[in-house]
Write an enzyme that holds these catalytic residues in place. Structure first.
Site, PDB file in Angstrom:
ATOM      1  N   CYS A  16      11.248  11.926  -0.784  1.00 40.63           N
ATOM      2  CA  CYS A  16      10.960  11.135  -1.973  1.00 40.63           C
ATOM      3  C   CYS A  16       9.972  11.872  -2.879  1.00 40.63           C
ATOM      4  O   CYS A  16      10.150  11.920  -4.099  1.00 40.63           O
ATOM      5  CB  CYS A  16      10.419   9.771  -1.573  1.00 40.63           C
ATOM      6  SG  CYS A  16      10.154   8.663  -2.976  1.00 40.63           S
ATOM      7  N   CYS A  72       9.881   2.579   2.848  1.00 42.69           N
ATOM      8  CA  CYS A  72      10.061   1.516   1.853  1.00 42.69           C
ATOM      9  C   CYS A  72      11.422   0.844   1.929  1.00 42.69           C
ATOM     10  O   CYS A  72      11.521  -0.361   1.731  1.00 42.69           O
ATOM     11  CB  CYS A  72       9.800   2.054   0.445  1.00 42.69           C
ATOM     12  SG  CYS A  72      10.984   3.298  -0.130  1.00 42.69           S
TER      13      CYS A  72
END
Length: 361
Positions: A100, A196
């Site tokens: 990410c 997440c």
């Protein structure tokens, strides 16, 4: 000077925005929309929830800075979620936060910052940057309990030159104090602990959901290659795992020591079979931008929550290197990252890193 602040809705990125504003920067706040909650298999709060966007926006309003939500769901799915799921089906244990940062925060968002005419991209990471001898260096945070340099080893010289980590010299308690003094509604918001898009911690369900597939059962093998049981699918297991194997344990406990995706097999053995001194690394990044010309000693972390261990690193190609630890390390796991740190006075300096290849039993 103009800065684009990546605001997750949490306290860290909120305080980072305030510190940049206090430093005289013209600031723009933004939140990256990475996925819809159903993509994570839940409807509760996550870092991409409406509540987090509202929290980030409320801070931006209080600071009187522009605020935007940018849609990067397609990029996040292909570069992070699907890569994560495919790694598990290949018998690896990936760290999607590293991807990410590499592809989204310091990839797509970094380019957006340049398009907006921003001189700096800013995040709430606990790490530091300094310039020395004509090079930019990535350093561990002052607070070792919050240090996030491990997940930032892919940064390049160009990115470091245009990045700020305002919290690198702060302890988390100080960060919360600043948020409270500033009147931020999220000053006591709890930190996110899970991946997440897997907030419930059920990685196997996430893999099946993302790839729309079901795990295939296969054999448990001992170190001699004998079948001693059946497993539920290799995505359920990781190196060093002892619990939930469903095997009749012999006189000594069994651990997962290797995963063979070609045979769809999980290899188990005693604890001592998990210890290795050597590891091979691919997809390497050297933060200096230069491949070391000779083997060198440094300290190496092979997982996020680990003290860096001394060893010898030998570059073996443009994007590869090998590691020889001074002492055997337990459960070196393919798909995780080996991150290199300096020695002595340079102990806080991140030299680079790469992805660990699976260790053979």
């Amino acid at each position: 000077m103009k800065a684009l602040i990546a605001m997750s809705g949490g306290v860290d990125s909120s305080v980072a925005a305030k510190l940049m504003l206090d430093a005289g920067y013209e600031c723009i706040g933004c939140t990256m929309k990475l996925y819809n909650n159903p993509d994570a298999g839940i409807e509760s709060r996550t870092c991409c929830s409406l509540k987090d966007v509202e929290d980030a926006r409320s801070v931006a309003v209080r600071l009187n800075i522009p605020y935007y939500v940018f849609n990067y769901m397609e990029e996040f799915r292909s570069c992070v979620m699907e890569k994560f799921a495919r790694a598990y089906t290949a018998g690896l244990t990936p760290n999607p936060c590293i991807d990410c940062n590499r592809f989204l925060k310091f990839g797509a968002l970094y380019e957006r910052a340049r398009e907006l005419g921003c001189d700096r991209i800013v995040t709430g990471h606990y790490a530091r940057i300094r310039q020395r001898n004509g090079k930019y260096e990535l350093l561990r945070a002052k607070d070792p309990k919050k240090d996030q340099s491990y997940v930032l080893y892919n940064l390049t010289q160009e990115q470091l030159a245009h990045t700020c980590f305002p919290l690198g010299g702060y302890e988390k308690t100080h960060t919360r104090e600043i948020a409270e003094e500033s009147g931020f509604l999220n000053s006591h918001k709890r930190d996110s602990q899970d991946i997440c898009f897997v907030p419930d911690g059920r990685y196997t369900e996430a893999v099946s959901r993302i790839l729309a597939c079901e795990p295939e059962p296969g054999p448990f093998l001992d170190l001699e290659g004998r079948t001693i049981g059946r497993h539920k699918g290799i995505i359920y297991y990781t190196i060093g795992q002892h619990k939930h194997l469903g095997l009749n344990q012999p006189d000594f406990p069994l651990y997962v020591v290797a995963i063979d995706p070609v045979r769809n097999a999980v290899i188990v053995g005693p604890s001592e079979a998990l210890f290795r001194r050597e590891a091979a690394v691919t997809d390497a990044n050297w933060i200096s931008g230069e491949i070391p010309a000779a083997p060198f000693r440094c300290r190496i972390k092979v997982r996020y929550r680990q003290e860096a261990q001394p060893g010898l690193v030998t570059p073996t190609g443009e994007k590869t290197f090998s590691v020889l630890f001074d002492e055997p390390q337990r459960a070196i796991t393919g798909g995780q990252s080996a991150v290199l740190y300096g020695l002595g006075e340079d102990a806080d300096v991140v030299l680079g890193g790469g992805i660990l290849l699976p260790v053979q039993p």
